[in-house]
Motif scaffolding. Structure first.
Motif, short mmCIF file in Angstrom:
data_model
loop_
_atom_site.label_atom_id
_atom_site.label_comp_id
_atom_site.label_asym_id
_atom_site.label_seq_id
_atom_site.Cartn_x
_atom_site.Cartn_y
_atom_site.Cartn_z
N VAL A 162 0.87 -1.18 0.00
CA VAL A 162 0.00 0.00 0.00
C VAL A 162 0.90 1.22 0.00
CG1 VAL A 162 -1.59 1.39 1.37
CG2 VAL A 162 -2.00 -1.05 1.09
N CYS A 177 -1.87 6.77 0.09
CA CYS A 177 -2.96 7.01 1.03
C CYS A 177 -2.71 8.20 1.95
CB CYS A 177 -3.23 5.75 1.86
SG CYS A 177 -1.82 5.13 2.76
N THR A 180 -9.02 -0.22 5.40
CA THR A 180 -9.20 1.10 5.99
C THR A 180 -7.92 1.45 6.74
OG1 THR A 180 -10.16 0.15 8.01
CG2 THR A 180 -11.69 0.85 6.26
N LYS A 235 -10.00 6.63 6.81
CA LYS A 235 -10.38 6.66 5.40
C LYS A 235 -10.30 5.26 4.83
CE LYS A 235 -7.50 8.23 2.33
NZ LYS A 235 -6.58 9.07 1.56
N LEU A 271 -9.52 2.46 1.88
CA LEU A 271 -8.55 2.19 0.83
C LEU A 271 -9.17 1.23 -0.18
CD1 LEU A 271 -5.29 1.64 2.95
CD2 LEU A 271 -6.17 3.77 1.98
N ASN A 281 -5.36 2.36 -4.21
CA ASN A 281 -4.34 2.50 -3.17
C ASN A 281 -3.56 1.20 -2.97
OD1 ASN A 281 -7.13 3.92 -1.87
ND2 ASN A 281 -5.37 5.25 -2.23
#
Length: 642
Positions: A150, A180, A232, A244, A246, A250
């Motif tokens: 990520v 992210c 998340t 937030k 993902l 992402n």
């Protein structure tokens, strides 16, 4: 559910899985055998084939003196030779796979680790196999991803990360992903996220930001679905707790290649066999060449014929032996008359061994030796040597080499599958019907002729500005074993855009610089910087792409490119001879060339400003269906009267 956290006070990764199951390492394994399993597995695979089992039965029967008419060595010797050749060939193929695995697992990558003397994490070089879930790694330009990650931050201020997934789906186009922490970084630095693309992020600043972050990623478990990702992230920025979601934008899958991004800080999510690519792998099956399948089929037919003949011979031989057993002492019967076992078993098996010459074992030996030889000839072929990669043809499975010579038809979905997907600019058709070509060296006069031709000048502007290309970021000093080379100073999601920009330079119009907000071009000796007001991206449904730009003098222009079926109908009738254009494009297409049509429209300042405000408002619409409908209407409104 997987949990990954990086605590500010600990300054090191803390990885846990709620189910308590430990994560696998990042060791890549593509080989079939080990030293222990090679002998039993290879024998099982060889005897799994009917023809090999047939020869084994024949060899075993010849060890029975009352049945075998010849020495068993006459069959066992060639059989051992044949099996040894096949085993040696399979062993060598698997040795090459082990060698490639070792090379992949030993490839060096950069990982952040806690510094003993400094608050900022240090960068250390580690082998690919040493990476673990929760590690934060630093990826550079043209570097291949060792596992699923990520992205946290990138060198681009807006967090954009460009990767190529050609190792997964064959598509060499650069795909845009999003780090992210991009919006959080812009918030802390006071940078407008909408214009952050022009802001360059220093690697040291990004490392400090990640070190100071207190975040947890709740990720889905390992699965092989490459088309989806759900997670998340919870993090604290400026004493504010945020959360937030993902998604696939992402997520960077293993074997992807970083493009046009100087560096990427990313957290390792899935490693080794638990990566999405790793979970799609299956145990390499034993592949049968077409020749092997045909031999097996014919052997079965011969065996049926052989069985029929043996039954016939055994029946006739039984009657003859019964009637003349006393005079035929040399047949080896010790009883007079012979018992039922002799007639039912011994006599048929004798005839069976005599008929085994119908399926000669020498044929199998010859075929296996020929396969090995043909594979080496292919690898030694200078005609398949690539100078740019200093590499010969590589035969991964010598058992299938002869199949290449039996191909009659090649079915392909598109040209990029058969070619390198690298496009070259060949011809330029003007509005008056003139064709400028690379072949006759007439492209160089286009820029000078455009000074007095309004249509030709805007055609050049379309070539240089109606695109999404970006300057290729040159890689900083890294180990080349984990990188791939680049071929152009520009990168783009579509290779035809690179060809158009490079073709425009042959016409005397050079694209000097391009960001998401502006583009600078040079036509002849004049430089112009245009503001990019709005981009209408290409989709397969629309079949075209448009760019709204503003010149230094304040003139708004709409530049559009697409297929002739989509561009010609929206052009003003008296602006071009559409019949002439269609005929010329048909000539180009008949030569196997890909064609594009360009159009332009000069926009009134009041209309352009009003349209920009309306399209911005439409993009902010919450309801998806209503937003899409509004955007389609606005796009159709401006893409008219070209």
């Amino acid at each position: 559910m997987w949990l990954f956290s990086r605590k500010e006070k600990e300054k090191h990764r803390d990885v846990a899985r709620t189910s308590g199951h430990s994560h696998c390492d990042n060791t890549v394994t593509n080989s079939k055998y080990t030293i222990i399993t090679f002998f039993p597995l290879n024998l099982f695979e060889q005897f799994h084939r009917p023809i090999n089992m047939y020869f084994l039965i024949v060899a075993l029967l010849q060890f029975i003196p009352s049945i075998a008419p010849v020495s068993p060595l006459s069959t066992v010797g060639p059989l051992l030779v044949a099996f040894s050749i096949t085993a040696a060939k399979e062993g060598y193929d698997d040795y090459c796979r082990h060698k490639q695995d070792k090379e992949d697992n030993s490839r060096l990558y950069r990982r952040l680790r806690k510094s003993e003397t400094d608050a900022v994490s240090e960068i250390e070089d580690v082998r690919c196999a040493q990476l673990r879930v929760g590690d934060v790694i630093v990826l550079g330009q043209y570097e291949m991803l060792p596992c699923d990650v990520v992205p946290l931050l990138s060198s681009n201020g807006d967090g954009s990360v460009y990767v190529s997934t050609e190792n997964l789906d064959g598509e060499s186009d650069a795909k845009e992903k999003l780090a992210c922490f991009a919006d959080a970084w812009c918030s802390e630095k006071g940078v407008n996220f909408a214009t952050a693309r022009t802001e360059a992020v220093e690697q040291s600043e990004a490392i400090v930001f990640v070190d100071a972050s207190d975040f947890i990623i709740h990720s889905e478990g390992p699965n092989k679905n490459l088309a989806a990702y759900e997670a998340t992230i919870e993090f604290r920025i400026n004493d504010q707790q945020k959360r937030k979601g993902l998604a696939l934008d992402n997520f960077l899958p293993a074997t992807s290649i970083v493009r046009n991004t100087q560096f990427v800080l990313a957290m390792v999510i899935f490693t080794g066999n638990e990566s999405k690519v790793g979970m799609t792998k299956q145990f390499p099956p034993s592949k049968w060449a077409l020749l092997d399948r045909e031999c097996t089929r014919f052997a079965k037919c011969v065996f049926v014929f052989q069985f029929t003949v043996v039954v016939l011979w055994a029946t006739i031989g039984g009657f003859v032996t019964h009637d003349h057993v006393a005079s035929h002492w040399y047949l080896g019967s010790e009883v007079s008359p012979p018992d039922t076992m002799f007639y039912a078993v011994v006599l048929p098996l004798r005839y069976f061994l005599m008929a085994t010459i119908m399926v000669p074992i020498s044929f199998k030996v010859t075929v296996d030796i020929s396969k090995a030889y043909v594979s080496k000839v292919m690898e030694w072929d200078l005609g398949m040597y690539r100078d740019d990669q200093n590499a010969f043809c590589k035969v991964n499975n010598s058992a299938l080499a002869e199949d290449l010579g039996q191909i009659e038809y090649v079915l392909s979905d598109k040209t990029g599958t058969l070619t390198e997907n690298k496009m070259n600019f060949c011809h330029l058709l003007t509005q008056e019907g003139h064709v400028h070509s690379v072949e006759d060296n007439t492209l160089s006069v286009v820029a000078s002729a455009a000074q007095s031709n309004h249509y030709l000048m805007n055609l050049i502007r379309c070539l240089t500005m109606c695109n999404t290309v970006e300057r290729t970021a040159l890689p900083t000093g890294r180990d080349e074993s984990s990188m791939v080379t680049h071929v152009s100073s520009w990168t783009s999601p579509s290779p035809d855009e690179i060809a158009l920009v490079e073709g425009a330079s042959k016409c005397g119009a050079a694209l000097l610089e391009r960001t998401r907000r502006s583009t600078t071009i040079r036509i002849s000796d004049d430089e112009e910087t245009y503001e990019i007001v709005y981009l209408i991206k290409f989709t397969s449904q629309r079949g075209k792409m448009s760019a709204v730009v503003r010149s230094p003098s304040g003139q708004f222009l709409l530049l559009t490119k697409g297929s002739d079926e989509r561009i010609l109908p929206i052009c003003v009738e008296d602006s071009v001879d559409k019949g002439m254009v269609s005929r010329r494009l048909s000539e180009f297409a008949s030569k196997g060339l890909r064609t594009l049509t360009f159009g332009f429209r000069e926009l009134d300042e009041i209309f352009a400003s009003d349209w920009t405000q309306r399209v911005t408002a439409a993009e902010a619409e919450i309801e998806t269906s209503r937003r899409n409908t509004m955007l389609e209407e606005l796009h159709a409104e401006i893409e008219s009267n070209l």
